[in-house]
Design a protein around this motif. Structure first.
Motif, PDB file in Angstrom:
ATOM      1  N   ASN A 132       0.799  -8.595   3.253  1.00  0.00           N
ATOM      2  CA  ASN A 132       0.307  -8.832   1.909  1.00  0.00           C
ATOM      3  C   ASN A 132       1.541  -9.054   1.032  1.00  0.00           C
ATOM      4  N   ILE A 133       1.782 -10.289   0.671  1.00  0.00           N
ATOM      5  CA  ILE A 133       3.004 -10.652  -0.057  1.00  0.00           C
ATOM      6  C   ILE A 133       3.048  -9.997  -1.437  1.00  0.00           C
ATOM      7  N   LYS A 134       1.901  -9.899  -2.107  1.00  0.00           N
ATOM      8  CA  LYS A 134       1.859  -9.293  -3.444  1.00  0.00           C
ATOM      9  C   LYS A 134       2.272  -7.821  -3.405  1.00  0.00           C
ATOM     10  N   LYS A 135       1.845  -7.113  -2.375  1.00  0.00           N
ATOM     11  CA  LYS A 135       2.166  -5.688  -2.245  1.00  0.00           C
ATOM     12  C   LYS A 135       3.411  -5.446  -1.396  1.00  0.00           C
ATOM     13  N   ASN A 136       3.903  -6.502  -0.747  1.00  0.00           N
ATOM     14  CA  ASN A 136       5.025  -6.402   0.184  1.00  0.00           C
ATOM     15  C   ASN A 136       4.761  -5.302   1.216  1.00  0.00           C
TER      16      ASN A 136
END
Length: 100
Positions: free
Chosen positions: A47-51
């Motif tokens: 999840n790129i937004k949450k890394n």
């Protein structure tokens, strides 16, 4: 021909019994796992937004399950999807009390 079939069936039963005696609890019946596996995909994505890595269990209807970074790094095939595994899930329930 019937004698051959009977002999084969007897041999299979003898083998099954020996397996149960010596490996009870460690035998996996492939005919049953096939039924489960057909609808059981274990998929991990970043999840790129949450890394953070998150798992989706399509057969359980669960999404967004946090996965520690060490697992995809150690088991990179998790990122390919469709992997069958045995896992332990933990559930944390946080109750928010309204104090109005």
């Amino acid at each position: 021909m019937d004698q051959i079939t009977d002999t084969s069936a007897n041999v299979r039963e003898i083998i099954k019994e020996k397996l149960r005696q010596h490996f009870d609890g460690k035998i996996v019946r492939k005919d049953l796992t096939k039924k489960i596996k057909e609808g059981a995909n274990v998929t991990v994505n970043l999840n790129i937004k949450k890394n953070a890595y998150e798992a989706e269990f399509s057969n359980l209807g669960l999404k967004g399950i946090h996965v520690s970074n060490e697992y995809p790094e150690k088991y990179d095939r998790l990122l390919c999807g469709g992997i069958w595994c045995i896992l332990q899930l933990e559930y944390e329930y946080i109750e928010i009390i309204n104090t109005f």
